[in-house]
Write an enzyme that holds these catalytic residues in place. Structure first.
Site, PDB file in Angstrom:
ATOM      1  N   ARG A   1      23.477  52.802  14.868  1.00 47.33           N
ATOM      2  CA  ARG A   1      22.288  52.044  13.921  1.00 47.33           C
ATOM      3  C   ARG A   1      23.250  51.843  12.611  1.00 47.33           C
ATOM      4  NH1 ARG A   1      19.538  55.349  11.010  1.00 47.33           N
ATOM      5  NH2 ARG A   1      18.821  56.742  12.818  1.00 47.33           N
TER       6      ARG A   1
ATOM      7  N   TYR B   1       6.523  29.886   7.449  1.00 49.98           N
ATOM      8  CA  TYR B   1       6.536  30.637   8.929  1.00 49.98           C
ATOM      9  C   TYR B   1       5.323  31.438   8.997  1.00 49.98           C
ATOM     10  CZ  TYR B   1       7.264  32.923  13.071  1.00 49.98           C
ATOM     11  OH  TYR B   1       7.157  33.843  14.269  1.00 49.98           O
TER      12      TYR B   1
ATOM     13  N   ASP C   1      15.353  30.697   4.081  1.00 49.91           N
ATOM     14  CA  ASP C   1      15.244  30.831   5.672  1.00 49.91           C
ATOM     15  C   ASP C   1      15.950  29.614   6.040  1.00 49.91           C
ATOM     16  OD1 ASP C   1      14.582  30.772   8.348  1.00 49.91           O
ATOM     17  OD2 ASP C   1      12.868  31.893   7.914  1.00 49.91           O
TER      18      ASP C   1
ATOM     19  N   LYS D   1      16.686  30.990  17.578  1.00 50.11           N
ATOM     20  CA  LYS D   1      16.890  29.481  17.322  1.00 50.11           C
ATOM     21  C   LYS D   1      18.399  28.934  17.790  1.00 50.11           C
ATOM     22  CE  LYS D   1      12.267  30.209  16.975  1.00 50.11           C
ATOM     23  NZ  LYS D   1      12.163  31.493  16.112  1.00 50.11           N
TER      24      LYS D   1
HETATM   25  C1  LIG Z   1      11.502  29.799  10.114  1.00 49.35           C
HETATM   26  C2  LIG Z   1      11.370  31.097  10.832  1.00 49.35           C
HETATM   27  N1  LIG Z   1      11.579  32.127  10.439  1.00 49.35           N
HETATM   28  C3  LIG Z   1      11.536  33.321  11.169  1.00 49.35           C
HETATM   29  C4  LIG Z   1      11.106  33.263  12.330  1.00 49.35           C
HETATM   30  C5  LIG Z   1      10.764  34.594  13.059  1.00 49.35           C
HETATM   31  O1  LIG Z   1      12.090  34.723  14.062  1.00 49.35           O
HETATM   32  P1  LIG Z   1      11.785  35.737  15.332  1.00 49.35           P
HETATM   33  O2  LIG Z   1      10.998  34.993  16.516  1.00 49.35           O
HETATM   34  O3  LIG Z   1      13.232  35.692  15.565  1.00 49.35           O
HETATM   35  O4  LIG Z   1      11.367  37.130  15.122  1.00 49.35           O
HETATM   36  C6  LIG Z   1      10.617  32.275  12.997  1.00 49.35           C
HETATM   37  C7  LIG Z   1      10.306  32.324  14.328  1.00 49.35           C
HETATM   38  O5  LIG Z   1       9.753  31.304  14.717  1.00 49.35           O
HETATM   39  C8  LIG Z   1      10.832  30.766  12.300  1.00 49.35           C
HETATM   40  O6  LIG Z   1      10.585  29.862  12.928  1.00 49.35           O
END
Ligand SMILES: Cc1ncc(COP(=O)(O)O)c(C=O)c1O
Length: 387
Positions: free
Chosen positions: A49, A101, A173, A198
């Site tokens: 961890r 998001y 992000d 992604k």
């Molecule tokens: C812009 C963005 N940030 C964060 C996330 C969250 O990521 P995760 O699904 O890997 O937890 C997403 C998920 O679609 C996203 O599109």
């Protein structure tokens, strides 16, 4: 870092050749614990961890690729975002874009708000509007650029300048473009985060989150949060991201090229009312996108004309898959109003510019003609079924 240097870093960056065995791929240290060689002597790894050699290679690699000094890997994008939100305390406020998001918004609204960390919507695309949103409580601005699904672009350098003037951190992000196309730390952002699920993973087979930053002080805090909260990425998933990263540049080049061609084609299509893609000269975000990124990426949206049936459009696609995610080798289509943004009220969706006619496409690596034929088939089926 030049494009050429970035491409070489993808292949030889944080791991080149294993010194002991000569292996060209990073070893997977599938272990939870490590032998302590001497009582009371601190060693680099003691419990996974806190640290794992495979995860560390990935963490060093994201730091290099984002031109940061420190990287951290988490079990999902949401675990990474949670760790970053743990930097804040009761009384702090975070400014967020209106089309943040949904998962990040839910986390702030349902949970962090209970601990006295508030959030407020600000127009990050308009610096003069943003300027008015700062208060003495503002401790951070959370940026997504471009946003999803309406692909609105914010000027990272300008938002960073304003935020720093007001003593606020900028958290970017960077999920939708990846460090290949955009590196927010070089434009003034303090923290970059990714849903590495992604483009970084790129193959729809691993859920992961990454954080990169430059400040040693913030790095110490994130490291302690990572160790304390424990949402770390496992060794095998770390390896999968290291593998996916090697092809990031070629995947993103091809996906951007296909998305640009599809966006241009859709712009002139009778079945389309409006296209959202910052790689189009006609898009309001084009100039800023061109200034701060080297491409507009593989994500685009469009509004399907009212005379076409939405359900028939989605049912007719054979190559493009109806699915929630993005950033993979497979092309995917999504209907934000009933899928990714279904939990929001119709009023909130309207405010965010997400109409019921909006279709989002995440372009993958299939042949461009196959993708266009698939979309053309969907337009024909959707038109016929209405008549
Ligand atoms: C812009 C963005 N940030 C964060 C996330 C969250 O990521 P995760 O699904 O890997 O937890 C997403 C998920 O679609 C996203 O599109």
């Amino acid at each position: 870092m030049t494009k050429d240097q970035f491409e070489t870093t993808l292949i030889h960056g944080a791991f080149d050749v294993d010194g002991g065995t000569g292996a060209l791929t990073a070893p997977i240290y599938q272990t939870t614990t490590y032998q302590q060689r001497e009582l009371g002597v601190v060693q680099q790894f003691d419990y996974s961890r806190s640290g794992n050699p495979t995860r560390l290679i990935l963490e060093n690699q994201i730091a290099l690729l984002e031109e940061g000094n420190f990287g951290y890997a988490f079990a999902s994008g949401m675990a990474a975002i949670t760790a970053v939100f743990f930097l804040f305390s009761s009384g702090d406020e975070i400014l967020v874009p209106s089309d943040l998001y949904g998962g990040s918004l839910r986390l702030l609204d349902n949970y962090f708000q209970n601990f006295g960390i508030t959030w407020c919507i600000a127009d990050t695309t308009d610096p003069s509007a943003l300027e008015k949103s700062f208060s003495a409580k503002t401790k951070a601005v959370l940026l997504e650029t471009p946003t999803n699904p309406t692909l609105r672009v914010s000027d990272i350098a300008e938002v960073s300048r304003l935020s720093h003037e007001h003593g606020a951190l900028v958290i970017a992000d960077n999920t939708f473009l990846s460090p290949y196309l955009q590196r927010p730390l070089t434009l003034g952002a303090d923290i970059v985060l990714h849903s590495a699920t992604k483009y970084i993973g790129g193959h729809n087979d691993v859920l992961a989150g990454l954080v990169a930053l430059r400040s040693p002080e913030l790095a110490d805090r994130i490291l302690m949060i990572q160790r304390s909260s424990g949402g770390v990425l496992g060794p095998f998933d770390s390896y999968l991201l290291l593998r996916g990263l090697k092809t990031l540049a070629v995947r993103m080049d091809r996906e951007t090229e296909s998305a640009t061609a599809i966006a241009r084609w859709l712009e002139g299509h009778a079945g389309v009312d409006r296209v959202f893609y910052p790689g189009l000269e006609s898009d309001s975000g084009y100039a800023i996108q061109a200034k701060q990124a080297t491409g507009a990426g593989g994500l685009l949206s469009f509004e399907l004309n009212e005379s076409y049936s939405m359900s028939a459009f989605f049912s007719a696609m054979r190559v493009i898959t109806l699915a929630e995610s993005l950033g993979s080798v497979e092309s995917m289509a999504c209907h934000p109003a009933t899928m990714s943004h279904a939990s929001l009220s119709p009023e909130m969706r309207a405010k965010m510019g997400i109409s019921d006619r909006l279709v989002r496409l995440a372009i993958g690596l299939e042949g461009l003609s196959s993708l266009k034929e698939d979309l053309e088939g969907a337009f024909s089926a959707a038109k016929t079924s209405r008549n």
